[in-house]
Every structure is written in C-alpha cells, then in structure tokens.
Motif scaffolding. Structure first.
Motif, PDB file in Angstrom:
ATOM      1  N   ALA A 150       0.880  -1.188  -0.101  1.00 15.38           N
ATOM      2  CA  ALA A 150      -0.010  -0.026  -0.121  1.00 15.38           C
ATOM      3  C   ALA A 150       0.995   1.358  -0.067  1.00 15.38           C
ATOM      4  N   ALA A 151       2.012   0.962   0.619  1.00 17.72           N
ATOM      5  CA  ALA A 151       2.715   2.468   0.835  1.00 17.72           C
ATOM      6  C   ALA A 151       3.533   2.539  -0.628  1.00 17.72           C
ATOM      7  N   VAL A 152       3.997   1.487  -1.270  1.00 22.47           N
ATOM      8  CA  VAL A 152       4.427   1.694  -2.539  1.00 22.47           C
ATOM      9  C   VAL A 152       3.572   2.259  -3.617  1.00 22.47           C
ATOM     10  N   VAL A 153       2.360   1.775  -3.611  1.00 16.00           N
ATOM     11  CA  VAL A 153       1.242   2.185  -4.416  1.00 16.00           C
ATOM     12  C   VAL A 153       0.757   3.450  -4.287  1.00 16.00           C
ATOM     13  N   SER A 154       0.881   3.954  -2.988  1.00 13.28           N
ATOM     14  CA  SER A 154       0.466   5.455  -2.660  1.00 13.28           C
ATOM     15  C   SER A 154       1.694   6.455  -3.217  1.00 13.28           C
ATOM     16  N   GLN A 155       2.962   5.988  -2.940  1.00 16.39           N
ATOM     17  CA  GLN A 155       3.930   6.666  -3.397  1.00 16.39           C
ATOM     18  C   GLN A 155       4.084   6.794  -4.870  1.00 16.39           C
ATOM     19  N   SER A 156       3.906   5.825  -5.784  1.00 15.81           N
ATOM     20  CA  SER A 156       3.857   5.654  -7.024  1.00 15.81           C
ATOM     21  C   SER A 156       2.770   6.676  -7.503  1.00 15.81           C
ATOM     22  N   HIS A 157       1.561   6.486  -7.060  1.00 20.80           N
ATOM     23  CA  HIS A 157       0.531   7.434  -7.555  1.00 20.80           C
ATOM     24  C   HIS A 157       0.698   8.974  -7.250  1.00 20.80           C
ATOM     25  N   ARG A 158       1.473   9.080  -5.928  1.00 16.50           N
ATOM     26  CA  ARG A 158       1.790  10.372  -5.486  1.00 16.50           C
ATOM     27  C   ARG A 158       2.786  11.156  -6.254  1.00 16.50           C
ATOM     28  N   THR A 159       3.816  10.395  -6.921  1.00  9.70           N
ATOM     29  CA  THR A 159       5.038  11.113  -7.226  1.00  9.70           C
ATOM     30  C   THR A 159       5.287  10.639  -8.985  1.00  9.70           C
ATOM     31  N   ILE A 160       4.619   9.760  -9.386  1.00  2.80           N
ATOM     32  CA  ILE A 160       5.008   9.407 -10.900  1.00  2.80           C
ATOM     33  C   ILE A 160       3.751   9.625 -11.794  1.00  2.80           C
ATOM     34  N   ALA A 292      -4.478  -4.847 -18.534  1.00  2.00           N
ATOM     35  CA  ALA A 292      -4.018  -4.533 -17.267  1.00  2.00           C
ATOM     36  C   ALA A 292      -3.022  -3.355 -17.287  1.00  2.00           C
ATOM     37  N   GLY A 293      -3.213  -2.305 -16.381  1.00  2.00           N
ATOM     38  CA  GLY A 293      -2.631  -1.269 -16.217  1.00  2.00           C
ATOM     39  C   GLY A 293      -2.008  -0.944 -14.783  1.00  2.00           C
ATOM     40  N   PRO A 294      -0.931  -1.796 -14.402  1.00  2.00           N
ATOM     41  CA  PRO A 294      -0.308  -1.926 -12.993  1.00  2.00           C
ATOM     42  C   PRO A 294       0.270  -0.501 -12.713  1.00  2.00           C
ATOM     43  N   ILE A 295       0.964  -0.166 -11.275  1.00  2.00           N
ATOM     44  CA  ILE A 295       1.471   1.039 -11.203  1.00  2.00           C
ATOM     45  C   ILE A 295       3.061   0.807 -11.942  1.00  2.00           C
ATOM     46  N   VAL A 296       3.538   2.104 -11.815  1.00  2.00           N
ATOM     47  CA  VAL A 296       5.029   2.135 -11.946  1.00  2.00           C
ATOM     48  C   VAL A 296       5.832   2.252 -10.655  1.00  2.00           C
ATOM     49  N   PHE A 297       6.512   1.194 -10.383  1.00  2.00           N
ATOM     50  CA  PHE A 297       7.240   1.048  -9.092  1.00  2.00           C
ATOM     51  C   PHE A 297       8.336   2.417  -9.002  1.00  2.00           C
ATOM     52  N   PRO A 298       8.353   2.878  -7.765  1.00  2.00           N
ATOM     53  CA  PRO A 298       9.334   3.851  -7.504  1.00  2.00           C
ATOM     54  C   PRO A 298      10.907   3.432  -7.994  1.00  2.00           C
ATOM     55  N   GLY A 299      11.536   4.353  -8.436  1.00  2.00           N
ATOM     56  CA  GLY A 299      12.628   3.680  -8.886  1.00  2.00           C
ATOM     57  C   GLY A 299      12.682   3.430 -10.140  1.00  2.00           C
ATOM     58  N   HIS A 300      11.525   3.087 -10.923  1.00  2.00           N
ATOM     59  CA  HIS A 300      11.427   2.562 -12.311  1.00  2.00           C
ATOM     60  C   HIS A 300      10.972   3.457 -13.346  1.00  2.00           C
ATOM     61  N   THR A 301      11.014   3.241 -14.812  1.00  2.00           N
ATOM     62  CA  THR A 301      10.460   4.026 -15.578  1.00  2.00           C
ATOM     63  C   THR A 301       9.078   3.536 -16.084  1.00  2.00           C
ATOM     64  N   CYS A 302       9.259   2.273 -16.047  1.00  2.00           N
ATOM     65  CA  CYS A 302       7.955   1.803 -16.717  1.00  2.00           C
ATOM     66  C   CYS A 302       7.797   0.168 -16.158  1.00  2.00           C
ATOM     67  N   VAL A 303       6.668  -0.223 -16.257  1.00  2.00           N
ATOM     68  CA  VAL A 303       6.198  -1.480 -16.248  1.00  2.00           C
ATOM     69  C   VAL A 303       5.467  -2.159 -17.261  1.00  2.00           C
ATOM     70  N   VAL A 304       5.771  -3.382 -17.358  1.00  4.72           N
ATOM     71  CA  VAL A 304       5.029  -4.338 -18.664  1.00  4.72           C
ATOM     72  C   VAL A 304       3.967  -5.129 -18.174  1.00  4.72           C
TER      73      VAL A 304
END
Length: 369
Positions: A150-160, A292-304
C-alpha cells in the motif's frame, strides 16, 4: 573493533526488525559466521560477521532498526571486555516478541498470554496478524507485507505521472515455440518466459525503458536487463528479479521462475532476490483478463503487463477468416522520462519479437547449436 551495520535491504521499508541474535552476547565468532536475522516486510535477511572476535550486542532482539544503524560490534584484544551499552541476550522460557509484534498486539487488544500460546520461539508481526484473523470474522487485518504494498502504491500515484499504452500480439507461434522448448528440455515453458526474454533483448534499443530517473535533468541507464516478475500465490505480492535476463535462455528463465514460485508460496525469498530490477513484468495472464495497467514502481521508468490469451477470428492476406490466439501487452510509463512515441516503439519491437519467436528460443539454447 568492527561495527555491525544494518545494510539497505529494500526500497519499500524505512525500518526493519532485528528478529533475533543467533549467537549470544559475549560469544566468540569467526568471519562469515551468521550472527543475526533481520526481518523486512518481504523477507528475512541473515547478517554475517565481518571478522574474528567477540560478539557484543548493541540492541536487543525484537528492536527496530534502520539502514546504517550499528546494532552490534565485533571486538578483539583488550576490547573484548563487556561494554556498558551492550544488551545481553534475553534468556528464559517465554518466547521473544519483536517490538513491531508487541505494538501491533496492543493495537488489536491481543494479550501477551495469547501470544505465548502460539508456541513459537519468536513472535513476529505476521504471527500477530494471523492470530487476529483467526479470532475475528467481521474484520480483515492487513499483513505487514500488504501494508508495504500500500505504501509503494501510494508513493507511485503521488510521485509518478504515469501514461499508458497497449498492443495486441498474435501469440500462436510463441505458444507453439514454448511448448516445443518444454518438450525438448522437460521443463514447463510458457508465454511469460518468452516475454521476459523479449523484453530483456530490447534494453540496448530502448534504454530509457530500463532507466531510473534521478532528477529533472538526468536518468541512470541500466547496465543490464534485470527483469522483475510479479508473483502472488496467495501469500502476498513478491517481485523477484531475473538478473541479467538478456544472457539467459528461455529454459533458464523458466527454471528460475519455477524456483521463485516455490519461494512465493511460503515467502522464503532472500532480500537479495527482490532487489535490483530495472524493469518489471506484471503477470495478469488469467484467460479472462483482457487488459491490465499496473503501477510504475518507484525507482523504475515503466512496467510491462501481460494479459490473458484469447482466440479471435481475423482475416488473413487472402481475406480468409482464420482463428488466432491474441494477448494484449501493455506498458505503463513515467511520462517525465518516456514519451508516447518511445513507448509505442518499444511495444512494437516487443510484438515483433514475440510474433517471430525463433530468435528468442534459439539464442543460447544448447539444443539448437
């Protein structure tokens, strides 16, 4: 004297738990001895002695610690006399309760007597969560791992600032090639293994898809195609990493993924196996999932993301109706680093590789040499 310093174990947690000292305070140790265990939200990591000497504990088992903290020392010569700040090992019949577990038990109103009734020597946060779930039907308590997600998802949506694109891929030939590889090597090989191989092979042509944004002006380019793959088999979400995937054959990728799935069943990953990904493949390949459209994990540029395989009727070059197996592959990307044109070019190259899979299945395959 040498300090025992907590290493950086992952990017998701700000603190860890010293679940136990494996060698008592004041006992002699040798270089390479496993002396303690630290728990993160995803895995347990063993710490080893950096030299010979006498072990002195600086914090108690069960305490929280952070990257860079000194939790103990290896003393030599005259320094081996006990130091005032050393914390002795905790003897006794009662189990050791980690500080996070004790705090969580207090939040949930679980008594220490109930914790002792678990019958384990070390009680961690996950044990408290399981105990709470067993005693309540009206609520669901999130595990420590889920709270980390949940923390990673929130950070992703907040910063990327993420953008999305998807492409349809005919996978008849890829599935046939995977089956042939599986028969030849007596291993299960599926579409995900070929997608990993195809993604890894695109690092040189599409370096920004494997990059890590540093600031408004700069991104770090990955020196190798380390591909993380999402696995959730009911024990939480894990993203183990296939290191140097561009140098692996599809069969080797299949073997490593099979081993990762076994570890995902009981959460037995070492911290090192969950670190270092430059790009992530999110598996949503249930047959009924079309996109499917997952989150981009912090520290990465993309997710496939790989969706499920379905059969469609399409027209061939002679306008004849033919059935084809189709899978949608999507990419979610950090729009500060990658533009839509670059993302589409990456997807097109991925589609080309999967629709002509001979190069994917033959490179490095001993049976094809």
């Amino acid at each position: 004297m040498s300090d025992i310093v907590v290493p950086k174990l992952n990017n998701n947690d700000t603190s860890y738990t010293l679940t136990g000292w494996l060698i008592p305070h004041g006992a002699p140790v040798s270089a390479g001895d496993v002396i303690a265990e630290i728990e993160t939200s995803k895995a347990a990591q063993e710490l080893t002695s950096s030299g010979d000497g006498v072990l002195h504990h600086a914090i108690a088992a069960g305490a929280e610690c952070q990257c860079g903290d000194v939790i103990g020392r290896i003393l030599t010569g005259p320094e081996t006399a006990p130091r005032p700040e050393a914390v002795p090992a905790q003897p006794g019949q009662n189990p050791m309760i980690t500080e996070p577990a004790r705090a969580r038990a207090a939040e949930l109103g679980i008594s220490e007597a109930r914790l002792h009734g678990l019958g384990t020597s070390i009680i961690r946060s996950k044990d408290v969560e399981l105990l709470a779930q067993a005693g309540s039907e009206a609520t669901h308590t999130f595990s420590r791992g889920q709270r980390a997600v949940a923390a990673v998802v929130s950070q992703s949506h907040r910063t990327i600032p993420a953008a999305f694109a998807a492409i349809a891929v005919r996978v008849d030939d890829a599935l046939a090639a995977a089956r042939e590889l599986g028969k030849r090597h007596h291993r299960f090989v599926g579409l995900p293994e070929l997608v990993v191989k195809a993604m890894a092979g695109l690092r040189a042509a599409h370096p920004l898809m494997f990059a890590a944004r540093l600031d408004e002006h700069t991104a770090t380019l990955a020196p190798a195609a380390n591909v993380g793959v999402t696995l959730d088999l009911g024990q939480g979400l894990f993203i183990p990493v296939l290191t140097g995937a561009e140098a692996l054959t599809c069969v080797q990728i299949a073997e490593k993924l099979a081993a990762f799935k076994i570890k995902a069943l009981d959460g037995a990953f070492a911290a090192a196996e969950l670190q270092g990904a430059a790009i992530v493949l999110a598996l949503h390949n249930d047959p009924d999932i079309t996109l499917a459209g997952p989150i981009v994990f912090p520290g990465h540029t993309c997710v496939v993301a790989l969706a499920g395989t379905r059969q469609e009727l399409t027209l061939d070059t002679e306008n004849q109706v033919r059935p084809h197996k189709i899978a949608n592959i999507s990419v979610v990307y950090d729009h500060r680093v990658v533009n839509g044109r670059d993302a589409v070019a990456f997807l097109r190259d991925l589609k080309t590789a999967l629709e002509a899979p001979a190069t994917l299945t033959q490179i490095g395959d001993p049976a094809s040499c």
